[in-house]
Design a protein around this motif. Structure first.
Motif, mmCIF file in Angstrom:
data_model
loop_
_atom_site.group_PDB
_atom_site.id
_atom_site.type_symbol
_atom_site.label_atom_id
_atom_site.label_comp_id
_atom_site.label_asym_id
_atom_site.label_seq_id
_atom_site.Cartn_x
_atom_site.Cartn_y
_atom_site.Cartn_z
ATOM 1 N N ILE A 1 9.635 -0.832 -10.869
ATOM 2 C CA ILE A 1 9.880 0.018 -9.691
ATOM 3 C C ILE A 1 10.911 -0.660 -8.778
ATOM 4 C CG2 ILE A 1 8.837 0.988 -7.592
ATOM 5 C CD1 ILE A 1 6.182 1.123 -9.223
ATOM 6 N N ILE B 1 7.043 7.399 -6.087
ATOM 7 C CA ILE B 1 6.625 6.950 -7.424
ATOM 8 C C ILE B 1 5.691 8.003 -8.007
ATOM 9 C CG2 ILE B 1 5.354 5.167 -8.695
ATOM 10 C CD1 ILE B 1 6.061 3.333 -6.176
ATOM 11 N N VAL C 1 10.306 6.948 -11.127
ATOM 12 C CA VAL C 1 10.666 6.747 -9.720
ATOM 13 C C VAL C 1 11.710 7.807 -9.369
ATOM 14 C CG1 VAL C 1 11.633 5.188 -7.995
ATOM 15 C CG2 VAL C 1 10.246 4.267 -9.863
#
Lengths: 623, 250
Positions: free
Chosen positions: A461, A199, A188
């Motif tokens: 994430i 991403i 990320v």
């Protein structure tokens, strides 16, 4: 543009975030990252190159002296074996043997390849690539372009690389890697301009982020040198090794204050510059270690002959390895024989003509003229040690450059092993070319052998993004600039050029407090091109880096190369058997271990321990 | 230390204004030091692009009192003590934020230039190329370029007439010159120089040369010789006739 897209949003919605897919992502676009990306692309991999700055601005441009390679263009006695021997001796035999071997063997081809890609090195009279003398190198070995070799290399790689189909993501900061089980699956990152996240899905990642000099107050490193690769690789489960070996370059500017630490190239000494104390004495004659006594000039007269090209004359003591010269300057200052602003005098004006100096050292001439209002063709410079380079870094396999995390590779300054306890000048530009290429090869082979595509995990994430946005969302908190300043003072005072257990303990304690404060760090303003926020994000990595350096320095109870413990003077044979390795423990705390080094290959061991007469006879017989 | 006055542009692509700041200036400080001090003390979120702080990377290009300069190589003692120093982003490119301009257009131009293509038959048996220093001196001058884009910023064609669609600008004219004058290069870029890179747009006012922090003779040593190569190729009547009769060669 919705600049507050992710702010105040506790449940991070990741469905709108930009997603980019590549086979491999390379983090860092200095020489190592560019060379790695070129290799990946040439091998047919879809390659993304992510860099914090604009392309072509990375720290490689600051490398001035040259790239070390045993081409033998100026002194035909040069040979990979001599380069290897010099490297091991310079590294105080702590180098990973195989890396030093690969480096010495492959550097000449990597330099020739640059010429094929458009680099224009200075020439010898015969029209070959010219090579200059440098500290610790037996022969003139540094291929160079005046004193701007790094610029030539990065521009050559950049101009070649942009035609190789590499996708470049500029001004984009890597935050953390993503993993599928134990394997790398992506990263990320954050666009510095907009503050938006991105991403990267990838099968492999190559870290080429350089060192972490910004933890110190006096450093030749720019803002980018915040140990991002160390922090991110550590968090992803990789090991850091040899972190105690931080190179203090002997010659940084000391005056005026605003440029304190800015590099003064070793080429000044390579071209004949001498170091003087306030009594006008060449103090390096009194600082020659036994190991180098046979190969170093004993009198000024001998150094004059050496400079004139006498092949029987030995090298001046100013060209001893960097650790030796840096400590000697510090000693002169400490004992009251320093220059007015706390350094030593570096004099080239009385050794070379003004014309020579301007031709051989144009950017040094310019740098002092503008920044210090000093003419180096008539006056001596004032110089002192500056934190310059990390010998340690991410522990990798010597041939593939892969860390213990499958799919995570490292090359260049951020990888450990090649330089041991001290790096020779000129060996970093060759390092980044040789191991940049090898890491690209390593990544390609790893991807070829993959059986299934790694997946990215949304929870990972979300957590990475939340960590970053928390810094902006807090109502109030610690100022990242002030935290950084505190860290710089702490590292400068406690983990500096000369270390003791007491100082190191004080440093570790101080870092502990800084880590606590960091948990409450707050950046004001919005997420668009916000330097305060960027500073706060980088601080996490710089803290991990500093903690690793301080812990490793505490464990190694000896003085070797760049690591000096006044409470444990001298090299201890027992310590030659160990590396200090750091990793993130299961409890989340940093784990430090003494790990035994594998025995050297007998042939390499033999070469490194030959006397200079023996090795010269051997390579002459071979050629 | 003494208190000095500054006006710094704050804003983004939607607009902005010059803001007043005061800070203390110490001995030896350069303009970039001042910007950093204001950033740390008063404006944590003020954007500025910089890297090496030694005039080697070309990141910190700004306009100081209207003059395009590198902030890291501009000393405060160049200005009078009571002078207010104004600092703006470079103007030929869109503003991203505060002192940072979007220079991505330059990267696109570089990509359009055909890369170096060496004559590999000139390699000796060791894999070495031979070139004499005097034959590379002139291209080494162009290779000193640090890509600060100050030359692009002052070029009338790009700045006043915004002809970015038809002229690549001085930076890339010397990039082409460096390739075209390379003793080993085999690529013919002259047709592109004329038709794609817009060499005819430059009217040799030498503004680019004046602002080059590396003191590269951009106009005299780079652009003019390249323009002459175009003229020789396309506008020399004898060569034109020869080409018509004999067919084209480089």
């Amino acid at each position: 543009m919705d600049r507050l897209q992710y702010l105040g949003d506790v449940k991070v919605d990741i469905s709108d975030i930009q997603v980019v897919e590549h086979d491999v992502i390379v983090l860092g676009a200095g020489g190592a990252g560019l060379r790695a990306a070129i290799e990946c692309s040439m091998r047919g991999l879809s390659t993304g190159l992510v860099c914090k700055s604009l392309l072509g601005k990375a720290h490689t441009v600051m490398a001035e002296g040259g790239v070390a390679a045993a081409l033998g263009n100026v002194d035909s006695r040069d040979h990979w074996k001599v380069h290897f021997r010099d490297t091991m001796r310079g590294g105080k035999f702590l180098n990973v043997w195989r890396m030093a071997e690969l480096h010495a063997k492959e550097a000449p081809d990597r330099v020739r390849e640059l010429e094929e890609w458009g680099a224009v090195f200075d020439r010898t009279k015969a029209g070959l690539i010219n090579q200059r003398n440098f500290g610790g190198h037996r022969y003139p070995r540094l291929a160079h372009v005046g004193d701007r070799t790094g610029l030539e290399i990065i521009r050559t790689l950049q101009d070649h690389g942009i035609h190789q189909g590499i996708d470049v993501y500029m001004e984009c900061t890597g935050l953390d890697f993503l993993k599928d089980g134990d394997k790398i699956s992506g990263m990320v990152a954050m666009w510095r301009e907009t503050g938006r996240f991105v991403i990267f899905k990838a099968k492999a990642a190559i870290v080429a982020t350089g060192g972490g000099g910004k933890a110190w107050k006096i450093t030749s490193n720019s803002w980018e040198y915040t140990g991002d690769g160390y922090g991110m690789a550590y968090e992803a489960g990789a090991e850091l090794m040899d972190m105690e070996f931080t190179q203090f370059h002997p010659t940084g500017m000391v005056w005026p204050p605003s440029v304190r630490g800015t590099l003064v190239t070793e080429s000044v000494r390579g071209e004949g510059g001498v170091l003087l104390n306030s009594d006008g004495k060449r103090f390096m004659f009194h600082n020659i270690p036994d190991r180098f006594a046979d190969e170093t000039a004993e009198t000024e007269e001998e150094t004059v002959r050496w400079l004139a090209g006498d092949r029987d004359a030995r090298r001046p003591p100013e060209l001893l390895t960097r650790d030796v010269v840096a400590r000697a300057i510090r000693k002169e200052v400490k004992e009251g024989r320093g220059s007015p602003h706390g350094g030593a005098f570096l004099d080239i004006a009385s050794k070379r003509t003004a014309e020579d100096i301007q031709r051989k050292l144009p950017s040094m001439y310019h740098q002092f003229k503008v920044l210090a209002e000093l003419d180096i063709t008539t006056e001596p410079m004032e110089v002192g040690p500056t934190l310059h380079y990390f010998m340690g870094g991410i522990r990798v396999d010597a041939d593939s450059q892969m860390s213990r995390v499958p799919g995570l590779f490292a090359c260049g300054e951020c990888a450990a092993g090649m330089h041991g306890a001290n790096r020779l000048g000129g060996n970093s530009l060759s390092d980044l070319l040789v191991f940049g290429k090898l890491s690209g090869e390593g990544a390609a082979k790893y991807i070829e052998g993959m059986t299934s595509e790694p997946m990215v995990d949304d929870n990972q994430i979300r957590s990475i993004i939340r960590d970053a946005t928390d810094i902006l969302n807090r109502e109030s908190g610690e100022n990242p600039y002030l935290l950084h300043e505190e860290m710089e003072d702490l590292m400068q005072n406690c983990v500096g050029i000369v270390r003791t257990e007491e100082l190191l303990m004080e440093g570790i304690e101080g870092l502990g407090k800084l880590k606590e404060s960091y948990g409450k760090v707050k950046a004001s303003g919005a997420s668009q091109f916000n330097p305060g926020w960027h500073e706060a994000i980088a601080l996490r990595n710089l803290l991990i880096t500093s903690e690793a350096v301080a812990n490793a320095a505490l464990i190694r109870q000896e003085s070797r190369g760049a690591h000096t413990r006044v409470d444990y003077p001298g090299e201890q044979n027992e310590w030659l058997q160990y590396n200090v390795v750091l990793s993130k423990g299961e409890d989340g705390a940093m784990k430090s271990e003494k790990i035994e080094r594998p025995a050297p290959n007998t042939e390499l061991d033999r070469i490194a321990n030959l006397s200079i007469e023996e090795i010269e006879a051997e390579v002459t017989a071979e050629s | 230390m003494e208190l000095r006055n500054f006006r710094i542009y704050r804003g983004d692509s939607d607009g902005g204004e010059m803001m007043d700041y005061q800070t203390e200036v110490g001995k030896g400080m350069v303009v970039l030091d001042v910007i950093h001090r204001i950033q740390a003390e008063k404006a944590n979120d003020m954007a500025v692009r910089w890297n090496c702080k030694a005039g080697k990377c070309g990141s910190c290009s700004v306009e100081i009192n209207g003059k395009p300069k590198l902030a890291c190589m501009t000393r405060m003692n160049e200005y009078d003590d009571d002078e207010t120093i104004s600092i703006r982003p470079i103007r030929s490119f869109p503003i991203m934020r505060d002192l940072v301009a979007d220079v991505s257009w330059n990267y696109e131009q570089n990509k359009r230039i055909a890369p170096f293509k060496p004559d590999i038959t000139k390699k000796d048996s060791n894999g070495d190329y031979h070139m004499m220093q005097k034959d590379v001196d002139r291209i080494q001058e162009f290779r000193k370029c640090i890509e600060c884009y100050l030359c692009q910023n002052v070029c009338h064609v790009l700045r006043d007439h915004d002809k970015k669609d038809i002229f690549v600008g001085p930076r890339f004219m010397i990039r082409v010159a460096g390739l075209d004058m390379h003793p080993l290069d085999t690529e013919d870029r002259i047709p592109d120089v004329k038709d794609e890179y817009g060499s005819g747009m430059c009217n040799i006012t030498r503004c680019c040369t004046d602002v080059c922090p590396e003191h590269i003779q951009i106009t005299d040593n780079g652009i003019i010789p390249i323009k002459e190569r175009v003229v020789d190729r396309y506008y020399d009547p004898i060569k034109w006739l020869t080409r018509k009769l004999m067919g084209k060669s480089k």
